[in-house]
Motif scaffolding. Structure first.
Motif, PDB file in Angstrom:
ATOM      1  N   ARG A   1     -68.602   0.081  83.223  1.00  0.00           N
ATOM      2  CA  ARG A   1     -68.446  -1.366  83.566  1.00  0.00           C
ATOM      3  C   ARG A   1     -69.767  -1.830  83.898  1.00  0.00           C
ATOM      4  O   ARG A   1     -69.834  -3.270  83.837  1.00  0.00           O
ATOM      5  N   THR A   2     -70.970  -1.264  84.216  1.00  0.00           N
ATOM      6  CA  THR A   2     -71.930  -1.805  84.958  1.00  0.00           C
ATOM      7  C   THR A   2     -73.429  -1.788  83.754  1.00  0.00           C
ATOM      8  O   THR A   2     -74.304  -2.238  83.835  1.00  0.00           O
ATOM      9  N   SER A   3     -73.043  -0.869  82.503  1.00  0.00           N
ATOM     10  CA  SER A   3     -74.181  -0.821  81.619  1.00  0.00           C
ATOM     11  C   SER A   3     -73.421  -0.085  80.373  1.00  0.00           C
ATOM     12  O   SER A   3     -72.670   0.292  80.081  1.00  0.00           O
ATOM     13  N   ILE A   4     -74.380  -0.203  79.339  1.00  0.00           N
ATOM     14  CA  ILE A   4     -74.333   0.651  78.107  1.00  0.00           C
ATOM     15  C   ILE A   4     -75.733   1.544  78.050  1.00  0.00           C
ATOM     16  O   ILE A   4     -76.676   1.231  78.381  1.00  0.00           O
ATOM     17  N   HIS A   5     -75.030   2.610  77.316  1.00  0.00           N
ATOM     18  CA  HIS A   5     -76.236   3.753  77.190  1.00  0.00           C
ATOM     19  C   HIS A   5     -76.537   3.940  75.810  1.00  0.00           C
ATOM     20  O   HIS A   5     -75.494   4.337  75.039  1.00  0.00           O
ATOM     21  N   PHE A   6     -77.777   3.928  75.151  1.00  0.00           N
ATOM     22  CA  PHE A   6     -77.707   4.694  73.873  1.00  0.00           C
ATOM     23  C   PHE A   6     -78.712   5.705  74.042  1.00  0.00           C
ATOM     24  O   PHE A   6     -79.803   5.874  74.779  1.00  0.00           O
ATOM     25  N   GLU A   7     -78.326   6.818  73.339  1.00  0.00           N
ATOM     26  CA  GLU A   7     -79.140   7.926  73.420  1.00  0.00           C
ATOM     27  C   GLU A   7     -80.260   7.868  73.014  1.00  0.00           C
ATOM     28  O   GLU A   7     -81.355   8.556  73.248  1.00  0.00           O
TER      29      GLU A   7
END
Length: 106
Positions: free
Chosen positions: A51-57
């Motif tokens: 809900r608070t971010s998106i994460h790219f590996e």
């Protein structure tokens, strides 16, 4: 790895089941890549959503652009929005050892 925050989301929305949408803008092109609780292609296997971010590996230069998070409450009468511009300077590669193994000190 890169985390892009959605500063538009806050705890004040937690009781209202907000709809969260992520868009990617590069030049005049705008891609909706998180909508209705689903990641779209080609992000589905590359991005983790919270809900608070998106994460790219991992990221490439193609990922450079503006990431827009919109939090929509109720019938859409209240929208909070935040934007983050990501600039990827170069490709990340692992260092290679020279043939025959690492260099030995003289």
């Amino acid at each position: 790895a890169v985390d892009i925050p959605c500063s538009a989301y806050s705890d004040r929305f937690s009781g209202s089941s907000p709809r969260i949408e992520w868009k990617f803008q590069k030049g005049s092109s705008l891609v909706l890549f998180y909508y209705g609780g689903e990641l779209t292609e080609p992000y589905r296997n590359r991005v983790q959503f919270s809900r608070t971010s998106i994460h790219f590996e991992s990221v490439t230069r193609e990922d450079s652009g503006k990431y827009i998070c919109e939090v929509v409450v109720g019938d859409g009468s209240h929208i909070a929005k935040s934007e983050v511009t990501l600039t990827v300077q170069g490709e990340h590669t692992a260092p290679l050892a020279p043939p025959g193994g690492p260099l030995a000190p003289p």
